[in-house]
Enzyme design. Structure first.
Site, PDB file in Angstrom:
ATOM      1  N   GLU A  57      -4.931  -8.923   1.133  1.00 11.67           N
ATOM      2  CA  GLU A  57      -5.705  -8.456   2.531  1.00 11.67           C
ATOM      3  C   GLU A  57      -7.135  -8.158   2.327  1.00 11.67           C
ATOM      4  O   GLU A  57      -7.502  -7.667   1.279  1.00 11.67           O
ATOM      5  CB  GLU A  57      -5.183  -6.925   3.091  1.00 11.67           C
ATOM      6  CG  GLU A  57      -3.842  -6.963   3.679  1.00 11.67           C
ATOM      7  CD  GLU A  57      -3.212  -5.574   4.188  1.00 11.67           C
ATOM      8  OE1 GLU A  57      -3.918  -4.904   4.729  1.00 11.67           O
ATOM      9  OE2 GLU A  57      -2.157  -5.437   4.147  1.00 11.67           O
TER      10      GLU A  57
ATOM     11  N   GLU B 136       0.717  -1.016  -0.029  1.00 13.00           N
ATOM     12  CA  GLU B 136       0.124  -0.039  -0.138  1.00 13.00           C
ATOM     13  C   GLU B 136       0.592   1.423   0.004  1.00 13.00           C
ATOM     14  O   GLU B 136       0.745   2.203   0.882  1.00 13.00           O
ATOM     15  CB  GLU B 136      -0.865  -0.020   1.108  1.00 13.00           C
ATOM     16  CG  GLU B 136      -1.901  -1.166   1.231  1.00 13.00           C
ATOM     17  CD  GLU B 136      -2.786  -1.024   2.418  1.00 13.00           C
ATOM     18  OE1 GLU B 136      -2.758   0.013   3.138  1.00 13.00           O
ATOM     19  OE2 GLU B 136      -3.608  -2.151   2.731  1.00 13.00           O
TER      20      GLU B 136
HETATM   21  O1  IFM Z   1      -3.829  -2.808   9.298  1.00 12.56           O
HETATM   22  C1  IFM Z   1      -3.651  -2.164   7.959  1.00 12.56           C
HETATM   23  C2  IFM Z   1      -2.590  -2.872   7.141  1.00 12.56           C
HETATM   24  O2  IFM Z   1      -1.002  -2.358   7.786  1.00 12.56           O
HETATM   25  C3  IFM Z   1      -2.624  -2.277   5.747  1.00 12.56           C
HETATM   26  N1  IFM Z   1      -3.718  -2.321   5.299  1.00 12.56           N
HETATM   27  C4  IFM Z   1      -4.935  -1.822   5.971  1.00 12.56           C
HETATM   28  C5  IFM Z   1      -5.003  -2.588   7.356  1.00 12.56           C
HETATM   29  C6  IFM Z   1      -6.170  -2.144   8.144  1.00 12.56           C
HETATM   30  O3  IFM Z   1      -6.250  -0.781   8.262  1.00 12.56           O
END
Ligand code: IFM
Length: 453
Positions: free
Chosen positions: A351, A164
């Protein structure tokens, strides 16, 4: 029948700073997040991640829990400052050994390790030298990546460079809520560009050194317009370019979206053309983090910069503790759209998950989390539909294996399949973990039972 493709990979994800604790153990150097989390006002709850899930000590127990869930893959990140305390130069053997032990134990357990090289924690020594704002940071990152590839590249089959990167830029340099905590629209485009160059250079090093697969992880949040008003439509288009295409277009198409120059106006630089060849290195897969969509309206106020869009809350919709709308349909739409924009590059959902407040474990140690379980169920069904309609998704990683340190929100937002008592370090499987275990064991087939609910 909702059976997923035969080789579909089922995993869960974490990140170093969010779970490890022991930030300075065994010769590690401080990171930008260590410093930021100790600065007054840095973390909204006043907490820090010095212990977090204590995974640095407790990782063998966490590996047992992964086994209990039947995980086939584990996505985690490496702490650059554990491996290179100054960010460049000397390598800290014990720091690298920690990850080597973890990788070997995962492989022994039949769980594929999927490391991420950069999940936001930067050696503080490099932050002092300007961090990602400094053009040299791309080379520093590639050198660090090269050292890791040399040590682990013979046995790790799949890697990702950045996690990200948009958040690094937007939270760190536009809104100032992550380190370095500044608001500077003239810095942001350079940070983006250097992150991208670092990614490209690391991929080049990887090709020279290793034979596995490598990709990048981006967060994608579909941007819908609040209505037909052309100003709202344009706001949603800008928000989309800024968040969803700012990193993907250069990596996969070799240029930034046209909207970037509109968004950053006089701050948008003329980048050297040669950089784009460096950035557009072929990658083997794309990691997609999906949590929510947003509904946008035109908003010229200073808080809605740089895209002049703000988000509208939808009456009647379910929102998580992050104030993120639960909308599985947007995951389906996103996957269809990625295919249209970028072709059939293999995807992993790297994710997906939800923060909801959880009850304490009951006397049998059970944590009932029906909302999170339902979130996973509905998103996995949307994912299944996308795969059935031609999206090339090779695997799925739930966020997160453990409740953990949610950056500026401290421990107040729980995303884990496994509940963590941060006072004692105790872990308990939540109902969502048991559900996910059954999804994995049946390769998705148990989702069929709930299709008509
Ligand atoms: O916890 C974060 C992660 O580090 C990166 N993606 C989103 C998650 C939730 O906010």
């Amino acid at each position: 029948m909702t059976t997923f493709p035969k080789d579909f990979l089922w995993g869960a994800a974490t990140a170093a700073f969010q779970i490890e604790g022991s930030p300075l153990a065994d010769g590690a150097g401080p990171s930008n997040w260590l410093r930021f989390s100790h600065q007054p006002g840095g973390i909204l709850t006043g907490e820090n991640a010095d212990i977090a899930c204590d995974h640095y000590q407790r990782w063998p127990g966490d590996l047992d829990l992964m086994r209990q869930l039947g995980l086939q893959a584990y996505r985690f990140s490496l702490s650059w400052s554990r491996i290179m305390p100054e960010g460049t130069g000397a390598v800290n053997g014990p720091g690298l050994d920690f990850y080597a032990r973890l990788v070997d134990a995962l492989l022994d357990a039949g769980i594929q390790p999927v490391p991420t090289l950069f999940h936001w924690d930067l050696p503080d020594a490099l932050a002092e030298r300007g961090g990602w704002r400094n053009r040299d940071c791309a080379e520093w990152f590639a050198d660090y990546a090269g050292i890791v590839f040399q040590r682990l590249g013979d046995r790790v089959p799949r890697w990702t460079t950045h996690n990200e990167p948009w958040v690094v830029v937007d939270a760190g340099y536009v809104h100032g809520v992550h380190p370095p905590g500044i608001r500077d629209l003239s810095a942001a485009p350079h940070v983006t560009h250097n992150l991208l160059r670092g990614h490209g250079l690391a991929v080049q090093n990887f090709r020279a050194e290793c034979r596995g697969e490598i990709g990048i992880v981006v967060n994608q949040e579909p941007k819908d317009a609040a209505g037909d008003d052309p100003a709202d439509q344009a706001a949603a288009r800008r928000a989309d370019a800024y968040m969803n295409r700012q990193f993907l277009d250069p990596v996969l198409l070799g240029s930034y979206p046209d909207e970037m120059a509109e968004i950053f106006a006089a701050h948008w630089p003329d980048f050297p053309a040669a950089d784009f060849a460096q950035i557009q290195q072929p990658i083997d897969f794309l990691g997609v983090n999906y949590y929510t969509r947003s509904v946008n309206r035109f908003d010229p106020s200073p808080t809605a910069q740089p895209v002049q869009a703000s988000q509208v809350r939808r009456p009647g919709a379910l929102y998580t503790e992050m104030e993120w709308e639960v909308r599985p349909r947007s995951l389906y739409e996103l996957l269809m759209r990625l295919r249209k924009l970028y072709g059939d590059i293999p995807l992993f959902i790297t994710e997906n998950g939800a923060a909801f407040a959880d009850p304490q474990p009951d006397e049998d140690g059970r944590i009932a989390d029906p909302l999170r379980t339902e979130y996973f169920r509905t998103h996995l069904l949307a994912l299944y539909d996308a795969v059935a309609d031609g999206s090339v998704v090779r695997g799925y990683f739930a966020w997160s294996l453990l409740d953990n340190f949610e950056w500026t929100f401290g421990f107040s937002k729980r995303f884990g399949l496994i509940g963590v008592d941060f006072a004692t370090g105790e872990r308990h499987l939540k109902d969502s973990a048991l559900f996910y275990r059954d999804v994995i064991a049946t390769n998705g087939e148990i989702l069929s039972d709930s299709r008509s609910r």
